[in-house]
Design a protein around this motif. Structure first.
Motif, short mmCIF file in Angstrom:
data_model
loop_
_atom_site.label_atom_id
_atom_site.label_comp_id
_atom_site.label_asym_id
_atom_site.label_seq_id
_atom_site.Cartn_x
_atom_site.Cartn_y
_atom_site.Cartn_z
N TYR A 84 -39.59 -53.64 -19.28
CA TYR A 84 -38.84 -54.91 -18.49
C TYR A 84 -39.60 -55.88 -18.45
O TYR A 84 -39.92 -56.55 -19.33
N PHE A 85 -39.73 -56.54 -17.30
CA PHE A 85 -40.64 -57.46 -16.92
C PHE A 85 -41.54 -57.07 -15.97
O PHE A 85 -41.16 -55.88 -15.00
N PRO A 86 -42.99 -57.13 -15.72
CA PRO A 86 -43.77 -56.25 -14.96
C PRO A 86 -43.38 -56.79 -13.44
O PRO A 86 -42.78 -57.89 -13.15
N ASP A 143 -37.31 -62.75 -1.03
CA ASP A 143 -37.46 -61.41 -1.41
C ASP A 143 -37.33 -61.16 -2.60
O ASP A 143 -38.09 -60.29 -3.50
N SER A 144 -36.48 -61.74 -3.33
CA SER A 144 -36.30 -61.69 -4.95
C SER A 144 -35.50 -62.91 -5.38
O SER A 144 -34.85 -63.71 -4.66
N ALA A 145 -35.62 -62.86 -6.80
CA ALA A 145 -34.83 -64.04 -7.56
C ALA A 145 -33.20 -63.89 -7.28
O ALA A 145 -32.56 -64.84 -7.11
N SER A 146 -33.00 -62.71 -7.09
CA SER A 146 -31.52 -62.28 -6.90
C SER A 146 -30.93 -63.04 -5.46
O SER A 146 -30.02 -63.65 -5.67
N THR A 184 -27.68 -64.93 -19.55
CA THR A 184 -27.94 -64.88 -17.94
C THR A 184 -28.33 -63.74 -17.41
O THR A 184 -27.56 -62.83 -17.73
N HIS A 185 -29.04 -63.61 -16.45
CA HIS A 185 -29.38 -62.43 -15.67
C HIS A 185 -28.31 -61.87 -14.86
O HIS A 185 -27.48 -62.59 -14.40
N SER A 186 -27.84 -60.61 -14.66
CA SER A 186 -26.98 -59.98 -14.09
C SER A 186 -26.76 -60.35 -12.68
O SER A 186 -26.01 -60.39 -11.98
N ALA A 237 -29.37 -72.56 -15.48
CA ALA A 237 -30.06 -72.80 -16.69
C ALA A 237 -31.43 -71.65 -16.47
O ALA A 237 -31.65 -71.33 -15.33
N THR A 238 -31.51 -70.86 -17.44
CA THR A 238 -32.39 -69.87 -17.51
C THR A 238 -33.53 -70.22 -18.22
O THR A 238 -33.50 -70.67 -19.26
N LEU A 239 -34.90 -70.29 -17.69
CA LEU A 239 -35.89 -70.37 -18.41
C LEU A 239 -36.84 -69.19 -18.71
O LEU A 239 -37.03 -68.49 -17.47
N GLY A 240 -36.60 -68.29 -19.69
CA GLY A 240 -36.92 -67.09 -20.02
C GLY A 240 -36.04 -65.97 -19.62
O GLY A 240 -36.02 -65.29 -18.62
N THR A 241 -34.91 -65.89 -20.47
CA THR A 241 -33.80 -64.79 -20.45
C THR A 241 -34.67 -63.49 -20.37
O THR A 241 -35.70 -63.15 -21.12
N THR A 242 -34.03 -62.67 -19.72
CA THR A 242 -34.32 -61.28 -19.45
C THR A 242 -34.47 -60.51 -20.99
O THR A 242 -35.44 -59.75 -21.44
N GLY A 243 -33.50 -60.90 -21.92
CA GLY A 243 -33.33 -60.06 -23.17
C GLY A 243 -34.56 -60.50 -24.02
O GLY A 243 -35.32 -59.72 -24.28
N VAL A 266 -32.14 -73.56 -11.45
CA VAL A 266 -32.96 -72.98 -12.61
C VAL A 266 -33.28 -71.69 -12.15
O VAL A 266 -34.04 -71.56 -11.08
N ASP A 267 -33.02 -70.54 -13.23
CA ASP A 267 -33.67 -69.42 -12.77
C ASP A 267 -34.53 -69.15 -13.96
O ASP A 267 -34.50 -69.07 -15.15
N ALA A 268 -35.87 -69.13 -13.31
CA ALA A 268 -37.26 -69.03 -14.06
C ALA A 268 -38.03 -67.76 -13.62
O ALA A 268 -39.37 -67.90 -13.76
N ALA A 269 -37.29 -66.83 -13.28
CA ALA A 269 -37.96 -65.63 -12.50
C ALA A 269 -39.04 -65.25 -13.30
O ALA A 269 -40.19 -64.93 -12.58
N PHE A 270 -39.02 -64.73 -14.33
CA PHE A 270 -40.32 -64.54 -15.11
C PHE A 270 -41.25 -65.43 -15.90
O PHE A 270 -42.47 -65.46 -15.33
N PHE A 295 -38.92 -68.96 -9.19
CA PHE A 295 -39.52 -68.01 -10.01
C PHE A 295 -40.32 -66.92 -9.36
O PHE A 295 -40.60 -67.25 -8.10
N ASN A 296 -40.71 -65.93 -9.94
CA ASN A 296 -41.19 -64.64 -9.22
C ASN A 296 -42.89 -64.49 -9.26
O ASN A 296 -43.08 -63.90 -10.48
N PRO A 297 -43.54 -64.98 -8.28
CA PRO A 297 -44.75 -64.43 -8.34
C PRO A 297 -45.05 -63.00 -8.52
O PRO A 297 -46.10 -62.68 -9.19
N HIS A 298 -44.22 -62.20 -8.11
CA HIS A 298 -44.13 -60.83 -8.19
C HIS A 298 -43.96 -60.34 -9.51
O HIS A 298 -44.06 -59.04 -9.82
N LYS A 299 -43.61 -61.08 -10.49
CA LYS A 299 -43.39 -60.61 -12.02
C LYS A 299 -45.08 -61.01 -12.59
O LYS A 299 -45.90 -59.92 -13.09
N TRP A 300 -45.12 -62.05 -12.91
CA TRP A 300 -46.36 -62.59 -13.82
C TRP A 300 -47.63 -63.48 -13.10
O TRP A 300 -48.04 -64.31 -13.59
#
Ligand SMILES: *Cc1c(COP(=O)(O)O)cnc(C)c1O
Length: 480
Positions: A84-86, A143-146, A184-186, A237-243, A266-270, A295-300
């Motif tokens: 996944y992503f961590p 709580d989440s990027a979602s 784009t992420h689901s 816009a996605t910076l860093g798609t999940t795929g 901008v979705d730069a979650a990871f 973006f998610n500090p809980h990822k990277w």
């Protein structure tokens, strides 16, 4: 058990047991199968049918955890986790989270814990500056990027209608259209559904050969929609798609959003974490046109779930969308402070800023930059090995620390057979418990993803992973 007063001697004893458990867990973490090997229902069936009538000792729960539950844990903190992503944690994050749990603060309003609100404001400024966002952005921790994306789309909806949908509902407002790429992420599509806009109004824009949104196609879709009387509302816009961690071309997308006056999220979650590195700042060229950024500090960024950094240009539009102050929540400081429950959907909020504060101070900007740079270096090496191997191939450009690849022994011409073989490869690898990888589909091809981002990953883990992958490939296909 003492039910009247907290017995701190009892607490010390059990907390020390728990800390000892955690330390041993980390010391042995490489010995566990990374992906849990249990069967569906296995854990459930081992648990008692009803809760105990009388209280039990915490020692027993810790023992039962080891006996019953541990085998059902997938070890996200294992340095051999490449899936996944961590969802990383780290020592400072864990320590802060213990203190957060102890205080049990409900940070819904400034008054319910001023330090929680003001620390949140401060660490979000630190983060904003560290990733190079313009100074006018204000941040809050979701709580989440979602949730961040849903909040963004709801704010866009309200701003576009003069806050009328909040009052009157969507009837007669026309079809609001939201645009993202097919990669784009689901969570974006889900946000469109939840915001009441209708899933059919999420427009999936085609991508180029590197899986980036095609701006020309975006503009064409917007023009078509305008002709049809639809209302273009928001571009994601996605910076860093999940795929494949592809980076949508923000400068061009920004131009289009400005030209047509469309909200830009901008979705730069990871991948947003990589913005602490100057080498990746090109990703946010065009930021002048961006309304919201997550973006998610809980990822990277080594801060345990949940920690999603959500930045907004117009905080007033955000609070106008969500603020609701019933009598029992009115406080005298309302005009002077940030009440962060007005910045999101739930009223209740955890004190999430503390762990981020610990992490940012523990590593420092240089320490974080060094860790991310190491991860990217390791991915570069892994990519090289894939490129050089005659029977493996890379399936997407590597933009940072994710390598998309598959085995291709050369003696299989059927697309379906090659996909099935790679699916078998993935499952065989994960069944071994040695490492954990997950997949995506790129251009119809079953694609393995090697994500090198775990807090404690070192060269030797990546080397071992490459060995496991090659050996498993050989085991399932003789000509490898
Ligand atoms: C992980 C991810 C999300 C979802 O993140 P959550 O915090 O789990 O909601 C959204 N978008 C992208 C690009 C992601 O990688």
């Amino acid at each position: 058990m003492n039910l009247v007063m907290p017995n701190m001697d009892e607490f010390r004893k059990h907390a020390q047991q728990a800390i000892e458990w955690i330390a041993r867990y980390y010391e042995n973490i490489e010995d566990y199968p990374v992906k849990s090997q249990v069967q569906p229902g296995e854990i459930y069936n081992e648990l008692p049918a009803s809760m105990p009538d009388t209280g039990e000792q915490i020692d027993r729960m810790i023992r039962d955890f080891d006996d019953t539950l541990l085998k059902g844990i997938t070890h996200w903190q294992s340095p051999k986790f490449f899936a996944y992503f961590p969802a990383n944690t780290s020592v400072p994050s864990m320590v802060a989270e213990m203190m957060t749990a102890a205080m049990g603060v409900q940070g819904m309003k400034w008054e319910t814990s001023p330090a929680a609100a003001e620390l949140e404001q401060k660490v979000m400024e630190w983060l904003r500056d560290a990733i190079g966002l313009p100074g006018e952005f204000e941040g809050t921790i979701q709580d989440s990027a979602s949730t961040s994306t849903l909040v963004s789309i709801l704010t866009a909806r309200e701003k576009a209608t003069g806050y009328a949908v909040n009052e009157e509902g969507l009837e007669g407002k026309g079809a609001f259209r939201v645009y993202g790429s097919v990669e784009t992420h689901s969570s974006i599509e889900r946000a469109v559904k939840v915001a009441g806009l209708g899933r059919k109004n999420f427009v999936k824009v085609p991508v180029d050969e590197a899986y980036r949104m095609r701006p020309g196609e975006l503009e064409a879709a917007i023009k078509r929609d305008l002709q049809d009387g639809h209302r273009p509302l928001c571009i994601v816009a996605t910076l860093g798609t999940t795929g494949s961690t592809s980076i949508d071309p923000l400068p061009r997308i920004a131009e289009i959003s400005e030209k047509y006056g469309i909200w830009l999220h901008v979705d730069a979650a990871f991948a947003g974490s990589a913005l602490i590195l100057k080498d990746y700042r090109w990703m946010i060229e065009g930021m002048e046109a961006v309304d919201t950024f997550v973006f998610n500090p809980h990822k990277w960024l080594f801060t345990n779930f949940d920690s999603s950094a959500y930045f907004v240009r117009d905080a007033r539009a955000l609070t106008n969308t969500f603020q609701l102050i019933p009598e029992y929540l009115k406080t005298r400081s309302d005009e002077q402070v940030n009440n962060y429950s007005d910045w999101t959907i739930p009223l209740g909020r955890r004190f999430r800023a503390l762990k981020l504060w610990f992490v940012l101070r523990y590593y420092g900007l240089n320490g974080l930059q060094e860790k991310l740079t190491r991860h990217i270096e390791m991915a570069k090496t892994f990519e090289q090995q894939v490129n050089e191997h005659p029977h493996f191939e890379r399936l997407a450009p590597r933009t940072m620390n994710v390598v998309c690849f598959r085995m291709n022994p050369g003696d299989i011409t059927s697309k379906e057979q090659l996909n099935a073989l790679n699916e078998e490869l993935l499952h065989s690898i994960n069944r071994s418990g040695e490492i954990y990888l997950t997949h995506t589909r790129l251009d119809g091809k079953y694609t393995l993803r090697m994500v090198i981002a775990q807090t404690h990953v070192e060269d030797r883990h990546v080397e071992q992973a490459w060995e496991v992958i090659r050996h498993t490939a050989k085991d399932i296909h003789a000509s490898m």
